[in-house]
Design a protein around this motif. Structure first.
Motif, PDB file in Angstrom:
ATOM      1  N   PRO A  35       0.904  -1.475   0.029  1.00  0.00           N
ATOM      2  CA  PRO A  35      -0.006   0.060   0.045  1.00  0.00           C
ATOM      3  C   PRO A  35       0.868   1.369  -0.106  1.00  0.00           C
ATOM      4  O   PRO A  35       1.958   1.304   0.585  1.00  0.00           O
ATOM      5  CB  PRO A  35      -0.856  -0.052   1.330  1.00  0.00           C
ATOM      6  CG  PRO A  35      -0.900  -1.374   1.568  1.00  0.00           C
ATOM      7  CD  PRO A  35       0.635  -2.237   1.152  1.00  0.00           C
ATOM      8  N   GLY A  36       0.383   2.255  -0.925  1.00  0.00           N
ATOM      9  CA  GLY A  36       1.249   3.482  -0.849  1.00  0.00           C
ATOM     10  C   GLY A  36       0.874   4.152  -2.208  1.00  0.00           C
ATOM     11  O   GLY A  36       0.077   3.763  -3.150  1.00  0.00           O
ATOM     12  N   GLY A  37       1.833   5.326  -2.481  1.00  0.00           N
ATOM     13  CA  GLY A  37       1.574   5.896  -3.627  1.00  0.00           C
ATOM     14  C   GLY A  37       1.961   5.447  -4.811  1.00  0.00           C
ATOM     15  O   GLY A  37       1.095   5.828  -5.820  1.00  0.00           O
ATOM     16  N   SER A  38       2.374   4.286  -4.816  1.00  0.00           N
ATOM     17  CA  SER A  38       3.071   3.745  -6.181  1.00  0.00           C
ATOM     18  C   SER A  38       2.147   2.480  -6.497  1.00  0.00           C
ATOM     19  O   SER A  38       2.235   1.777  -7.409  1.00  0.00           O
ATOM     20  CB  SER A  38       4.698   3.372  -6.328  1.00  0.00           C
ATOM     21  OG  SER A  38       4.912   2.789  -5.260  1.00  0.00           O
ATOM     22  N   ALA A  39       1.429   2.109  -5.672  1.00  0.00           N
ATOM     23  CA  ALA A  39       0.397   0.920  -5.547  1.00  0.00           C
ATOM     24  C   ALA A  39      -0.535   1.130  -6.569  1.00  0.00           C
ATOM     25  O   ALA A  39      -1.186   2.362  -6.612  1.00  0.00           O
ATOM     26  CB  ALA A  39      -0.005   0.331  -4.237  1.00  0.00           C
ATOM     27  N   PRO A  40      -0.768   0.162  -7.607  1.00  0.00           N
ATOM     28  CA  PRO A  40      -1.789   0.502  -8.812  1.00  0.00           C
ATOM     29  C   PRO A  40      -3.126   0.328  -7.973  1.00  0.00           C
ATOM     30  O   PRO A  40      -3.569  -0.313  -7.102  1.00  0.00           O
ATOM     31  CB  PRO A  40      -1.467  -0.694  -9.605  1.00  0.00           C
ATOM     32  CG  PRO A  40      -0.662  -1.853  -8.860  1.00  0.00           C
ATOM     33  CD  PRO A  40      -0.022  -1.043  -7.932  1.00  0.00           C
ATOM     34  N   LYS A  41      -4.153   1.169  -8.708  1.00  0.00           N
ATOM     35  CA  LYS A  41      -5.460   1.182  -8.296  1.00  0.00           C
ATOM     36  C   LYS A  41      -6.469   1.016  -9.360  1.00  0.00           C
ATOM     37  O   LYS A  41      -5.998   1.214 -10.631  1.00  0.00           O
ATOM     38  CB  LYS A  41      -5.848   2.612  -7.674  1.00  0.00           C
ATOM     39  CG  LYS A  41      -5.005   2.706  -6.369  1.00  0.00           C
ATOM     40  CD  LYS A  41      -5.406   4.164  -5.627  1.00  0.00           C
ATOM     41  CE  LYS A  41      -4.773   4.359  -4.438  1.00  0.00           C
ATOM     42  NZ  LYS A  41      -4.984   5.675  -3.826  1.00  0.00           N
ATOM     43  N   ASP A  42      -7.595   0.520  -9.145  1.00  0.00           N
ATOM     44  CA  ASP A  42      -8.711   0.395 -10.109  1.00  0.00           C
ATOM     45  C   ASP A  42      -9.358   1.561 -10.428  1.00  0.00           C
ATOM     46  O   ASP A  42      -8.903   2.577 -10.034  1.00  0.00           O
ATOM     47  CB  ASP A  42      -9.484  -0.843  -9.799  1.00  0.00           C
ATOM     48  CG  ASP A  42     -10.345  -0.584  -8.516  1.00  0.00           C
ATOM     49  OD1 ASP A  42     -10.488   0.652  -8.206  1.00  0.00           O
ATOM     50  OD2 ASP A  42     -10.877  -1.374  -7.967  1.00  0.00           O
ATOM     51  N   GLY A  43     -10.368   1.382 -11.505  1.00  0.00           N
ATOM     52  CA  GLY A  43     -10.886   2.798 -11.729  1.00  0.00           C
ATOM     53  C   GLY A  43     -11.851   3.466 -10.820  1.00  0.00           C
ATOM     54  O   GLY A  43     -12.239   4.722 -10.624  1.00  0.00           O
ATOM     55  N   ALA A  44     -12.088   2.727  -9.550  1.00  0.00           N
ATOM     56  CA  ALA A  44     -12.823   3.159  -8.624  1.00  0.00           C
ATOM     57  C   ALA A  44     -11.843   4.044  -7.434  1.00  0.00           C
ATOM     58  O   ALA A  44     -12.236   4.379  -6.505  1.00  0.00           O
ATOM     59  CB  ALA A  44     -13.681   2.188  -7.937  1.00  0.00           C
ATOM     60  N   GLY A  45     -10.478   3.705  -7.651  1.00  0.00           N
ATOM     61  CA  GLY A  45      -9.558   4.235  -6.814  1.00  0.00           C
ATOM     62  C   GLY A  45      -9.382   3.210  -5.573  1.00  0.00           C
ATOM     63  O   GLY A  45      -8.614   3.617  -4.699  1.00  0.00           O
ATOM     64  N   LYS A  46      -9.617   1.760  -5.660  1.00  0.00           N
ATOM     65  CA  LYS A  46      -9.200   1.090  -4.861  1.00  0.00           C
ATOM     66  C   LYS A  46      -8.004   0.190  -5.238  1.00  0.00           C
ATOM     67  O   LYS A  46      -7.985   0.145  -6.389  1.00  0.00           O
ATOM     68  CB  LYS A  46     -10.398  -0.138  -4.741  1.00  0.00           C
ATOM     69  CG  LYS A  46     -10.014  -1.113  -3.820  1.00  0.00           C
ATOM     70  CD  LYS A  46     -11.549  -2.267  -4.037  1.00  0.00           C
ATOM     71  CE  LYS A  46     -11.146  -3.482  -2.899  1.00  0.00           C
ATOM     72  NZ  LYS A  46     -12.188  -4.282  -3.272  1.00  0.00           N
ATOM     73  N   TYR A  47      -7.312  -0.097  -4.354  1.00  0.00           N
ATOM     74  CA  TYR A  47      -5.915  -0.805  -4.448  1.00  0.00           C
ATOM     75  C   TYR A  47      -6.425  -2.157  -5.285  1.00  0.00           C
ATOM     76  O   TYR A  47      -7.038  -2.907  -4.911  1.00  0.00           O
ATOM     77  CB  TYR A  47      -5.331  -1.145  -3.267  1.00  0.00           C
ATOM     78  CG  TYR A  47      -4.525   0.014  -2.527  1.00  0.00           C
ATOM     79  CD1 TYR A  47      -3.563   0.881  -3.290  1.00  0.00           C
ATOM     80  CD2 TYR A  47      -4.932   0.241  -1.399  1.00  0.00           C
ATOM     81  CE1 TYR A  47      -2.961   1.588  -2.608  1.00  0.00           C
ATOM     82  CE2 TYR A  47      -4.245   1.369  -0.721  1.00  0.00           C
ATOM     83  CZ  TYR A  47      -3.190   1.958  -1.260  1.00  0.00           C
ATOM     84  OH  TYR A  47      -2.523   2.854  -0.811  1.00  0.00           O
ATOM     85  N   SER A  48      -5.425  -2.412  -6.336  1.00  0.00           N
ATOM     86  CA  SER A  48      -5.597  -3.403  -7.225  1.00  0.00           C
ATOM     87  C   SER A  48      -5.477  -4.778  -6.689  1.00  0.00           C
ATOM     88  O   SER A  48      -5.765  -5.911  -6.917  1.00  0.00           O
ATOM     89  CB  SER A  48      -4.809  -3.409  -8.570  1.00  0.00           C
ATOM     90  OG  SER A  48      -5.046  -2.052  -9.154  1.00  0.00           O
ATOM     91  N   HIS A  49      -4.534  -4.631  -5.566  1.00  0.00           N
ATOM     92  CA  HIS A  49      -3.857  -6.065  -4.803  1.00  0.00           C
ATOM     93  C   HIS A  49      -4.415  -6.127  -3.655  1.00  0.00           C
ATOM     94  O   HIS A  49      -3.617  -7.017  -2.673  1.00  0.00           O
ATOM     95  CB  HIS A  49      -2.389  -5.818  -4.901  1.00  0.00           C
ATOM     96  CG  HIS A  49      -1.727  -5.750  -6.412  1.00  0.00           C
ATOM     97  ND1 HIS A  49      -0.616  -5.024  -6.464  1.00  0.00           N
ATOM     98  CD2 HIS A  49      -2.289  -6.481  -7.312  1.00  0.00           C
ATOM     99  CE1 HIS A  49      -0.645  -5.327  -7.779  1.00  0.00           C
ATOM    100  NE2 HIS A  49      -1.394  -5.960  -8.286  1.00  0.00           N
ATOM    101  N   GLU A  50      -5.547  -5.787  -3.324  1.00  0.00           N
ATOM    102  CA  GLU A  50      -6.225  -6.124  -1.778  1.00  0.00           C
ATOM    103  C   GLU A  50      -6.308  -7.718  -1.470  1.00  0.00           C
ATOM    104  O   GLU A  50      -5.744  -8.077  -0.585  1.00  0.00           O
ATOM    105  CB  GLU A  50      -7.716  -5.467  -2.068  1.00  0.00           C
ATOM    106  CG  GLU A  50      -7.777  -4.147  -1.844  1.00  0.00           C
ATOM    107  CD  GLU A  50      -7.573  -3.176  -0.710  1.00  0.00           C
ATOM    108  OE1 GLU A  50      -7.371  -3.979   0.567  1.00  0.00           O
ATOM    109  OE2 GLU A  50      -7.711  -2.175  -0.448  1.00  0.00           O
TER     110      GLU A  50
END
Length: 346
Positions: free
Chosen positions: A301-316
């Motif tokens: 988790p952090g600024g460089s972690a990818p997110k989906d279109g809804a702004g949720k972290y992709s790697h939850e």
């Protein structure tokens, strides 16, 4: 019970074999705590020769942090994070019902002790990491006593937390005589240097599991193949394919020396759904703007972690898997990858 608390509770109840317990807390909440190592333990000392110092009141360098969420059933596991504090990660793991601490330990010695060509001793870094972890005299290059080791500072921090935050049930991680932690309840985790030290420490000390983000490295070392106190199925790795530690075959080398191929193939989490074939070797090729440095930190988790279109972290789901997946559930063994360069000295 609000939606987030309900979701976190369901996550905890889904962990196979767990026996969650509720907290006796009049005001259930997430507790974020901090204290300086130098204030907790009078025996803690500085080691300026390896950039292991306390700092001052204005810029403390020995700040240690902890997190527990008493709204979530207690899983009875303690995450010890071996890198700079990551509040986002702590909020995630506490949401799984895990306790978490980040301790101040010697991790700035590379520029002081190691540069240029690799030393002839292929356990050079191993000995330093082990002394930093245990406080036992393992290396002639450093002198780190028990109070300044990972084990020593973790013990004193948990003892402090037990007094400061009794609602958090920290005492469960102490031995009956209070002289050590119950290491079989500990999850060692870290990124980069921290993941490498976590893996090295787990070779010596039997822990519940090891979570290795962007690591381990030590590409000229042989410690990864040493006998392990922690069974190999309890090591979990996750990295980005653009990280130079991966593209340089440093991570795949360590993973193979740790025998993680016995528990499944390398799995790209972007095209394989949870639970990722129960593998211990996870990678991602998510968009990081083709930046290897961004890739290095994108797996937490952090600024460089990818997110989906809804702004949720992709790697939850990946993070939940790494910290909570039942260790008995493993993938099928596969051969070692012949294309992974195992001899990095040539």
């Amino acid at each position: 019970m609000d939606y987030r608390t309900l979701l976190a509770t369901l996550v905890c109840l889904s962990i196979a074999g767990a026996a969650p317990e509720t907290y006796k807390d009049a005001k259930p909440q997430r507790y974020d705590l901090k204290a300086r190592a130098s204030a907790i333990d009078p025996a803690a000392k500085e080691h300026p020769e390896i950039s292991f110092v306390f700092g001052d009141a204005a810029k403390p360098q020995d700040q240690e942090r902890a997190c527990v969420d008493t709204r979530v059933p207690d899983q009875g596991k303690l995450v010890i994070w071996l890198m700079g504090h990551n509040q986002g990660l702590f909020e995630h793991v506490s949401g799984y019902g895990l306790h978490a601490i980040q301790v101040h330990y010697a991790n700035g010695w590379f520029s002081k002790l190691y540069s240029g060509k690799p030393p002839e001793d292929d356990l050079f870094l191993s000995k330093i990491r082990l002394e930093a972890a245990t406080g036992e005299d393992s290396s002639k290059e450093v002198a780190i006593p028990k109070p300044d080791s990972i084990m020593g500072r973790s013990l004193e921090f948990v003892k402090w937390l037990d007094k400061e935050n009794p609602q958090g049930r920290w005492q469960q991680f102490l031995t009956k005589d209070g002289k050590d932690l119950q290491w079989d309840k500990v999850i060692l985790a870290g990124i980069s240097h921290g993941s490498t030290t976590a893996a090295r420490m787990a070779k010596q000390v039997k822990v519940d599991r090891v979570v290795m983000f962007s690591g381990p490295r030590d590409q000229y070392e042989a410690w990864q193949a040493l006998p392990s106190a922690t069974p190999a199925n309890r090591y979990f790795g996750f990295t980005h394919v653009l990280d130079d530690g991966w593209s340089g075959d440093h991570y795949c080398r360590s993973w193979q020396m740790l025998k993680l191929q016995d528990y499944g193939p390398v799995v790209n989490v972007e095209n394989t759904p949870f639970p990722y074939g129960n593998s211990r070797r996870l990678v991602t090729d998510a968009d990081v703007k083709k930046d290897p440095k961004r890739a290095h930190g994108a797996v937490v988790p952090g600024g460089s972690a990818p997110k989906d279109g809804a702004g949720k972290y992709s790697h939850e789901e990946v993070w939940k898997y790494l910290f909570t997946h039942p260790v008995e559930e493993t993938g099928k063994a596969v051969p070692a990858d012949p294309d992974c360069r195992m001899d990095q000295r040539k």
